[in-house]
Design a protein around this motif. Structure first.
Motif: not given
Length: 304
Positions: A65-66, A73, A104, A68-70, A116, A114
């Motif tokens: 997860k981390s 984003n 999204s 993917r997010l990094r 975010n 993004t």
DNA sequence: AAAAAAGGCAACCGCGATTGC
DNA sequence: CGCAATCGCGGTTGCCTTTTT
């Protein structure tokens, strides 16, 4: 608990268990340059997806997860950094009014941005103004403020930027504050009087000052207070006037917009505008806030 | 100059949806 | 079809920076 709920719970427990197992030296918090480098290198050769196994295979002590997010984003090559442009602000305001917190989905219309980032923009800038205006961000009052004041002003600024100039409306408080300036003078300067005695900018034929000159308009709160006291500016009329003058840009287009093809108008605007980020112009300067407060006053008086 | 408050943003969390075996 | 694994979204947190007192 029904079967589905039980299944989800078990599923969740398994996921938690897997995470607990991996948590034996799992890193958290900000990413280091070395980690970024490893992730970029791994994705460059193996591609993205399958984030949990990717995290393991890349030797990163992070959850999938981390990673993917990094990547999504921050590290992706097409991620656009820097201030949200005027056009992007306008689009965010409109799309949010349409879809709410569907970040999204909104992000799909802003290439390189993004969800975010858009979410952060909304929470820090837009919600801040709602708070300052003492109204709920979801209230009709605030929506009206955005629709009839904020967005038209953004369009105005986008257009002004496209011609290398800015609108005189930014200076309306300054000029209208000065009782010595008569109607002829105002007209000469590019303002038009309306039957209510309010002064609005006449964008059609006025030569306007460069952006850097906006500071000359004394957009301090003191000037704002004077204008407020004298009730010289009608935000609604001013905004409507602008909308009328720019029907090709705003009227109807947003309401019919369903997919990317309907964003042609926006691309047209985009095409003629240098794609600069200008924090000076971002909503949030003193003068804008004063205008928002003016508008709020009109709303409070029930004359909207 | 220092402390406190506010702002900004990256990262995390929980949960529902989707995928694939 | 059922289930586990994974993905993706929206909400929230926490930390660093900037501004204010």
């Amino acid at each position: 608990m029904d079967d589905k709920a039980r299944s989800l719970k078990i599923n969740k427990n398994m996921e938690d268990f897997a995470n607990v197992e991996e948590e034996i030296d799992l890193r958290r918090g900000p990413w280091t340059i070395e980690e970024d480098f490893e992730l970029i290198n791994y994705i460059a050769t193996h591609g993205e997806g399958r984030w949990n196994s990717l995290a393991r295979c890349a030797g990163l002590k992070r959850t999938g997860k981390s990673c993917r997010l990094r990547w999504l984003n921050y590290l992706r090559p097409d991620v656009r950094r820097g201030n949200i442009t005027l056009e992007e602000q306008l689009l965010i305001l409109e799309l949010h009014s349409r879809w709410g917190n569907r970040w999204s989905k909104i992000a799909q219309y802003l290439p390189g941005r993004t969800d975010n980032e858009i979410k952060n923009y909304w929470r820090t800038r837009v919600q801040k103004h709602a708070k300052q205006l003492k109204c709920d961000v979801n209230s009709q009052q605030f929506k009206d403020t955005m629709k009839y004041l904020w967005m038209p002003r953004l369009v105005e600024r986008i257009q002004a930027a496209s011609t290398g100039s800015v609108s005189t409306s930014s200076c309306v408080t300054n000029y209208s504050d000065q009782s010595l300036i008569n109607n002829n003078t105002m007209e000469h300067l590019g303002f038009i009087s309306n039957p209510n005695g309010y002064i609005t900018p006449d964008n059609s034929n006025v030569a306007v000052s460069p952006a850097s000159d906006l500071t000359d308009c004394h957009m301090s709160s003191e000037v704002g207070k004077i204008g407020q006291d004298q009730n010289l500016v009608d935000p609604q009329i001013s905004s409507q006037n602008y909308l009328d003058n720019n029907s090709g840009l705003l009227n109807g287009d947003f309401t019919k917009m369903q997919d990317q093809s309907d964003l042609n108008w926006f691309e047209n605007v985009n095409g003629m505008i240098p794609n600069y980020s200008d924090s000076f112009w971002n909503i949030g300067n003193d003068e804008d806030f004063w205008l928002l407060q003016q508008h709020q006053q009109v709303l409070d008086n029930g004359s909207f």
